[in-house]
Structures are given as structure tokens and as C-alpha cells.
Design an enzyme around this catalytic site. Structure first.
Site, short mmCIF file in Angstrom:
data_model
loop_
_atom_site.label_atom_id
_atom_site.label_comp_id
_atom_site.label_asym_id
_atom_site.label_seq_id
_atom_site.Cartn_x
_atom_site.Cartn_y
_atom_site.Cartn_z
N GLY A 53 0.87 -1.18 0.00
CA GLY A 53 0.00 0.00 0.00
C GLY A 53 0.90 1.22 0.00
O GLY A 53 1.83 1.30 -0.80
N GLU A 54 0.67 2.11 0.92
CA GLU A 54 1.50 3.30 1.04
C GLU A 54 2.00 3.35 2.49
O GLU A 54 1.22 3.60 3.40
CB GLU A 54 0.69 4.54 0.66
CG GLU A 54 1.40 5.85 0.86
CD GLU A 54 2.82 5.85 0.30
OE1 GLU A 54 3.01 5.54 -0.89
OE2 GLU A 54 3.75 6.14 1.08
N SER A 55 3.30 3.11 2.65
CA SER A 55 3.84 2.92 3.99
C SER A 55 3.68 4.15 4.87
O SER A 55 3.47 4.03 6.08
CB SER A 55 5.31 2.51 3.91
OG SER A 55 6.05 3.45 3.15
N CYS A 85 6.22 -5.33 0.40
CA CYS A 85 6.34 -3.99 -0.17
C CYS A 85 6.21 -2.91 0.90
O CYS A 85 7.12 -2.75 1.70
CB CYS A 85 5.32 -3.84 -1.31
SG CYS A 85 5.82 -2.58 -2.49
N ARG A 114 12.68 3.49 -0.40
CA ARG A 114 11.34 3.50 -1.00
C ARG A 114 11.42 3.78 -2.50
O ARG A 114 12.31 4.48 -2.96
CB ARG A 114 10.45 4.57 -0.36
CG ARG A 114 10.05 4.25 1.06
CD ARG A 114 9.32 5.42 1.71
NE ARG A 114 7.99 5.63 1.18
CZ ARG A 114 7.51 6.83 0.83
NH1 ARG A 114 8.25 7.91 0.93
NH2 ARG A 114 6.28 6.94 0.38
N ILE A 140 5.45 -3.38 -7.58
CA ILE A 140 4.61 -2.19 -7.73
C ILE A 140 5.21 -1.07 -6.90
O ILE A 140 5.17 -1.12 -5.67
CB ILE A 140 3.16 -2.47 -7.27
CG1 ILE A 140 2.57 -3.69 -7.99
CG2 ILE A 140 2.29 -1.23 -7.48
CD1 ILE A 140 1.25 -4.20 -7.40
N ARG A 141 5.80 -0.07 -7.55
CA ARG A 141 6.49 1.01 -6.83
C ARG A 141 7.29 0.43 -5.67
O ARG A 141 7.20 0.86 -4.53
CB ARG A 141 5.49 2.06 -6.33
CG ARG A 141 4.84 2.86 -7.46
CD ARG A 141 3.93 3.95 -6.95
NE ARG A 141 2.86 3.42 -6.14
CZ ARG A 141 2.64 3.69 -4.86
NH1 ARG A 141 3.41 4.54 -4.23
NH2 ARG A 141 1.64 3.15 -4.22
N HIS A 176 5.14 -8.40 -4.40
CA HIS A 176 3.81 -8.89 -4.01
C HIS A 176 3.61 -10.31 -4.50
O HIS A 176 3.25 -10.50 -5.67
CB HIS A 176 2.72 -8.02 -4.63
CG HIS A 176 2.71 -6.62 -4.13
ND1 HIS A 176 1.95 -6.20 -3.06
CD2 HIS A 176 3.39 -5.53 -4.55
CE1 HIS A 176 2.14 -4.92 -2.85
NE2 HIS A 176 3.01 -4.48 -3.74
N GLU A 178 1.16 -12.12 -3.38
CA GLU A 178 -0.30 -12.32 -3.31
C GLU A 178 -0.99 -11.86 -4.60
O GLU A 178 -2.07 -12.35 -4.93
CB GLU A 178 -0.88 -11.60 -2.08
CG GLU A 178 -1.06 -10.09 -2.18
CD GLU A 178 0.24 -9.29 -2.14
OE1 GLU A 178 1.32 -9.90 -2.04
OE2 GLU A 178 0.16 -8.05 -2.23
N1 GLN Z 1 5.95 2.89 -2.59
C1 GLN Z 1 5.07 2.42 -1.56
C2 GLN Z 1 5.48 2.96 -0.20
O1 GLN Z 1 6.40 3.68 -0.06
C3 GLN Z 1 5.05 0.91 -1.51
C4 GLN Z 1 4.34 0.35 -2.72
C5 GLN Z 1 3.64 -0.95 -2.48
O2 GLN Z 1 3.41 -1.36 -1.35
N2 GLN Z 1 3.22 -1.58 -3.54
O3 GLN Z 1 4.88 2.63 0.77
#
Ligand code: GLN
Length: 202
Positions: A53-55, A85, A114, A140-141, A176, A178
């Protein structure tokens, strides 16, 4: 008795983890409050997953929901944990390129950068060789692990970059599993919790 595995459910890709765990035949619950984590006799989970997600948002919500300290405590006390992630970023001792004010739980002796592979458009499905066998997973990012402490085992690389680590009962993945339905890291988590067999490349 079946395992009870919690998935931190404040933000991010929770349901894919829940589905994968349910396919493995275990009970699951969302973790959003301290009482999802702790019962009267201590921790009520056999293992926990910290999703992607977004940490920085997860960090903020962990503090808002008063989950930051209890979560840090149960993981430090040995609760088997899988972070994917953003989950890996939350676990790390040091975060490079953090959002302003971003903190991490600091339970995994690793430094994580990150968004190390570029932006969302660089997301990809990739085949990797890992200590747990060959896998196909999604980036993913994604972050990258740039430094690990002496107790930390590197379990996956993408080229030269470290993208999977393990330390005791904690596994941190930059990717990921999952998203592609790759079950072996969750199976390994269950084995750490005493539900299944611990083996490499099994
Ligand atoms: N770039 C996101 C972060 O800094 C992590 C991306 C992800 O969990 N797919 O949290």
C-alpha cells in the site's frame, strides 16, 4: 486446530492476502485495533501479514489507531510476520527517501529505499529465484533493501538488488506474491507459526 492469521487492514492490498490465506485453509482476520491483536492472555494471532500500500499512510494510521506500539511489541516478541512492499518498509530499521515525518517499526535490521525501481509505470511481473524456490511475483512502486544486519538472510534478489530478506520469524519482501497468487511465502509463514513444515525450496 487451524491457525489464525491477521492481516493489517488499515490501508492497502489486504483482500488478496486474505484470499490467499483462506485458500491455504487458515482462519483470517483484519487487524485494525489493538484488540484485534491482543486478547486478555496476550497476542491472539498465530502470525501476521503487513500488506502493500503506502507505507507513510500506514505509519500515520498505525499511530492514529494506537496500534504502532502494540504491533512493534508483538513482532519483537516473535510473532511470525510477513511484510510485502509497504509492509517491508514498515518493518525496516531505517527508511531512505521517507515521506515527511515517516517512521517505521524498526523490528527488522535492514535499510530500505522506497520507490527504488521507479514509479508506478515501472511496475512489472517478474520471475525470481529465491531461497524458497522459483516464483513469479509483482513489483509495484517497490522498495529495495540496501543494507542488512548480520542476523539477516537475503532470500531473493532482482539482478543485484536485494528484494527479499528473513530474520528469525520475520520475512520482508519488496514484491507482491499475493498479486500473482504465489503461496510459498505464506506457507512458510504458517510453518514459522507451527502449522506446516519448514523447508527451503520446498
Ligand atoms: N511505494 C510504496 C510505499 O512507499 C510501496 C508500494 C507498495 O506497497 N506496492 O509505501
Amino acid at each position: 486446530m487451524s491457525a489464525l492469521v491477521g492481516v493489517l487492514g488499515l490501508q492497502g492490498g489486504v483482500s488478496e492476502h486474505i484470499e490467499l490465506l483462506q485458500d491455504l485453509g487458515v482462519n483470517t482476520c483484519w487487524v485494525r485495533t489493538p484488540s484485534d491483536l491482543l486478547g486478555a492472555d496476550g497476542v491472539r494471532l498465530d502470525a501476521i501479514v503487513l500488506p502493500g500500500g503506502e507505507s507513510s499512510v500506514m505509519d500515520r494510521l498505525l499511530r492514529t489507531f494506537e496500534l504502532f506500539e502494540p504491533l512493534k511489541q508483538v513482532i519483537s516478541d516473535g510473532l511470525p510476520t510477513l511484510g510485502t512492499c509497504a509492509g517491508l518498509i514498515l518493518l525496516a530499521r531505517t527508511v531512505l527517501d521517507p515521506a515527511p515525518g515517516q517512521r517505521s517499526l524498526g523490528v527488522l535490521d535492514a535499510t530500505v529505499r522506497r520507490n527504488a525501481f521507479g514509479s508506478q509505470v515501472d511496475s512489472a511481473e517478474v520471475g525470481l529465484e529465491t531461497a524458497d524456490g522459483p516464483v513469479k511475483v509483482a513489483f509495484i512502486r517497490a522498495p529495495q533493501v540496501v543494507e542488512v544486519g548480520p542476523e539477516v538472510e537475503v532470500i531473493a534478489r532482482r539482478g543485484e538488488a536485494i528484494v527479499g530478506v528473513r530474520s528469525g520469524a520475520i520475512t520482508g519482501l519488496a514484491f507482491h506474491p499475493e498479486v500473482t497468487g504465489e503461496p510459498r511465502f505464506h506457507q512458510r509463514l504458517l510453518a514459522e507459526a507451527g502449522f506446516g513444515r519448514l523447508s527451503n525450496a520446498g
